[in-house]
Design an enzyme around this catalytic site. Sequence first.
Site, mmCIF file in Angstrom:
data_model
loop_
_atom_site.group_PDB
_atom_site.id
_atom_site.type_symbol
_atom_site.label_atom_id
_atom_site.label_comp_id
_atom_site.label_asym_id
_atom_site.label_seq_id
_atom_site.Cartn_x
_atom_site.Cartn_y
_atom_site.Cartn_z
ATOM 1 N N CYS A 58 -10.558 -15.842 -13.994
ATOM 2 C CA CYS A 58 -11.118 -15.187 -15.181
ATOM 3 C C CYS A 58 -12.210 -14.237 -14.699
ATOM 4 O O CYS A 58 -13.162 -14.677 -14.034
ATOM 5 C CB CYS A 58 -11.693 -16.266 -16.091
ATOM 6 S SG CYS A 58 -12.618 -15.631 -17.493
ATOM 7 N N CYS A 103 -9.242 -7.996 -16.754
ATOM 8 C CA CYS A 103 -9.192 -9.282 -17.472
ATOM 9 C C CYS A 103 -7.833 -9.877 -17.150
ATOM 10 O O CYS A 103 -6.813 -9.157 -17.190
ATOM 11 C CB CYS A 103 -9.337 -9.050 -18.975
ATOM 12 S SG CYS A 103 -8.975 -10.504 -19.983
HETATM 13 N N1 DGL Z 1 -9.066 -13.856 -19.052
HETATM 14 C C1 DGL Z 1 -10.439 -13.604 -19.099
HETATM 15 C C2 DGL Z 1 -10.965 -12.569 -18.161
HETATM 16 O O1 DGL Z 1 -10.347 -12.333 -17.146
HETATM 17 C C3 DGL Z 1 -11.270 -13.964 -20.265
HETATM 18 C C4 DGL Z 1 -11.042 -13.290 -21.543
HETATM 19 C C5 DGL Z 1 -11.898 -13.887 -22.619
HETATM 20 O O2 DGL Z 1 -11.885 -15.118 -22.744
HETATM 21 O O3 DGL Z 1 -12.607 -13.156 -23.317
HETATM 22 O O4 DGL Z 1 -11.993 -11.992 -18.384
#
Ligand code: DGL
Length: 282
Positions: free
Chosen positions: A81, A197
């Site tokens: 993440c 993301c």
């Molecule tokens: N998948 C996540 C990232 O890479 C988080 C997205 C979120 O929860 O806002 O930032």
Amino acid sequence: MTSIASNAHPDAPIGVFDSGVGGLSVLRHIRAQLPQEDLIYFADSAYAPYGDKTEQQVIDRSLAIAAYLLEQGAKALVVACNTATISAIKALRARYPELPIVGVEPGLKPAAAISRNGKIGVLATERTLRGDKLLALREQVSNATGATFVLQPCIGLADRIEQCALGNDPLDATSAMLERYIAPVLAQGVDTLVLGCTHYPFVQDAIERTVRAHTQETITLVDTGEAVARQLARLLDAAGLRRSSSSDAPRLQGYTTASVESLATAFAGLLDLQPPVAHVAV
Ligand code: DGL
């Protein structure tokens, strides 16, 4: 200080976490590059999205999840993440100095290396783009390469993709949001778009369609999932923790802080996998 060095073993699993299903885009690269490893995937869906949380909230969630994954015997941690990496990787490394930890951060460096005109768009959550770590990275890469970055917070996009992956939301809703965020970035003449993301690679086709609707130019998309899996392999080798291919068949276990059915649906729909999934309150 907590140490894992004494009990870490090559046959132990690798813990991978995200706010939801986005980290599955990283998990697929880990499975491809390290097919013999046991993996635990943790989706913190009860607390998603991370993008609109404060930095301290994301740090607290990341530390709680890391502690849980270590209780499950994890020998290494992948913060799949960008938002959690930018906000919390420093705190995780301080808490577990001997644990191999790999984070995901927006690929500004690879983007600067491949961009032809040095103009790069970065799509990410608001929390990621406001993080000191990201702003320092931008300055460092800009100073070193002369590249300029257009930072585009995509508020609500990860959540929308999550709903779409679970079949709750039509792709049309995601496409409308992509149009709103990507069109102004393209208008600034970027030739490279960083997917900052881990949810975004799951709508890569829709992103490419949006791009084609606006320009005939070749726009390169940058996703760091594969590089993260390579870095994980390097760290495991350096620590003598890579599982041998002659060990038993690899296992995959999912945990979620929200609905078991939702995570199982995402595993099946996004990766064509049916691992056991359990609910945990962490
Ligand atoms: N998948 C996540 C990232 O890479 C988080 C997205 C979120 O929860 O806002 O930032």
